[in-house]
Design a protein around this motif. Structure first.
Motif, PDB file in Angstrom:
ATOM      1  N   THR A  46      45.306  27.748  65.297  1.00  0.00           N
ATOM      2  CA  THR A  46      43.721  26.696  64.986  1.00  0.00           C
ATOM      3  C   THR A  46      42.771  28.087  65.515  1.00  0.00           C
ATOM      4  N   VAL A  47      41.617  27.029  64.747  1.00  0.00           N
ATOM      5  CA  VAL A  47      40.664  28.070  64.988  1.00  0.00           C
ATOM      6  C   VAL A  47      39.731  27.006  65.739  1.00  0.00           C
ATOM      7  N   SER A  48      38.802  27.601  66.904  1.00  0.00           N
ATOM      8  CA  SER A  48      37.867  27.211  67.400  1.00  0.00           C
ATOM      9  C   SER A  48      36.217  27.507  67.298  1.00  0.00           C
ATOM     10  N   LEU A  49      35.901  26.224  68.146  1.00  0.00           N
ATOM     11  CA  LEU A  49      33.770  27.218  67.259  1.00  0.00           C
ATOM     12  C   LEU A  49      33.844  26.485  68.940  1.00  0.00           C
ATOM     13  N   GLN A  50      32.943  27.435  69.481  1.00  0.00           N
ATOM     14  CA  GLN A  50      31.964  26.845  70.474  1.00  0.00           C
ATOM     15  C   GLN A  50      30.930  26.617  70.824  1.00  0.00           C
ATOM     16  N   MET A  51      30.383  25.704  70.984  1.00  0.00           N
ATOM     17  CA  MET A  51      28.799  25.560  70.591  1.00  0.00           C
ATOM     18  C   MET A  51      28.569  25.642  72.094  1.00  0.00           C
ATOM     19  N   ASN A  52      27.421  26.167  72.036  1.00  0.00           N
ATOM     20  CA  ASN A  52      26.321  26.353  73.489  1.00  0.00           C
ATOM     21  C   ASN A  52      25.372  25.951  73.255  1.00  0.00           C
ATOM     22  N   ASN A  53      24.724  25.348  74.666  1.00  0.00           N
ATOM     23  CA  ASN A  53      23.022  25.041  74.312  1.00  0.00           C
ATOM     24  C   ASN A  53      23.033  24.371  73.335  1.00  0.00           C
TER      25      ASN A  53
END
Length: 120
Positions: free
Chosen positions: A76-83
């Motif tokens: 599993t690979v994730s992409l945390q997206m803020n703002n």
């Protein structure tokens, strides 16, 4: 390998989302995992990538300081997206390749995409 992206949704500007991409089997160390996005009427563009063996990452300029790609576990690979901003609205795709590249043509396997909508 099959890739399944999830985690998209509707969020207000300034909010956060975490996208996940689950592979049907363990991701080999030779792989480069990437995230791309495609907004309506635009070409698919590179967002971020990670080399599975070393954890080295690279992101597009618009993503630097806001988006973080990471390895969650063996598949599993994730992409945390803020703002998040309204211009981040797009379908986000995960992909697997073997070259250290931001060119979508260098990726062999693609997930089905997950919609991210950011309201102003």
């Amino acid at each position: 390998v099959q890739l399944q992206a999830s985690g998209g949704g509707l969020v207000q500007a300034g909010g956060s989302l975490r996208l996940s991409c689950a592979a049907s089997r363990r991701i080999y160390s030779s792989r480069v995992m990437g995230w791309f996005r495609q907004a309506p009427g635009k070409q698919r563009e590179f967002v971020s990538r990670i080399r599975w063996s070393t954890g080295r990452t690279e992101s597009a300029e618009f993503a630097k300081g806001r988006f973080t790609i990471s390895r969650d576990n063996a598949n599993t690979v994730s992409l945390q997206m803020n703002n998040l901003k309204p211009e981040d609205t797009a379908v986000y795709y995960c992909a697997a390749g073997t070259q250290w590249s931001g060119d979508r043509r260098d990726y062999d396997y693609w997930g089905q995409g997950t919609q991210v909508t950011v309201s102003s």
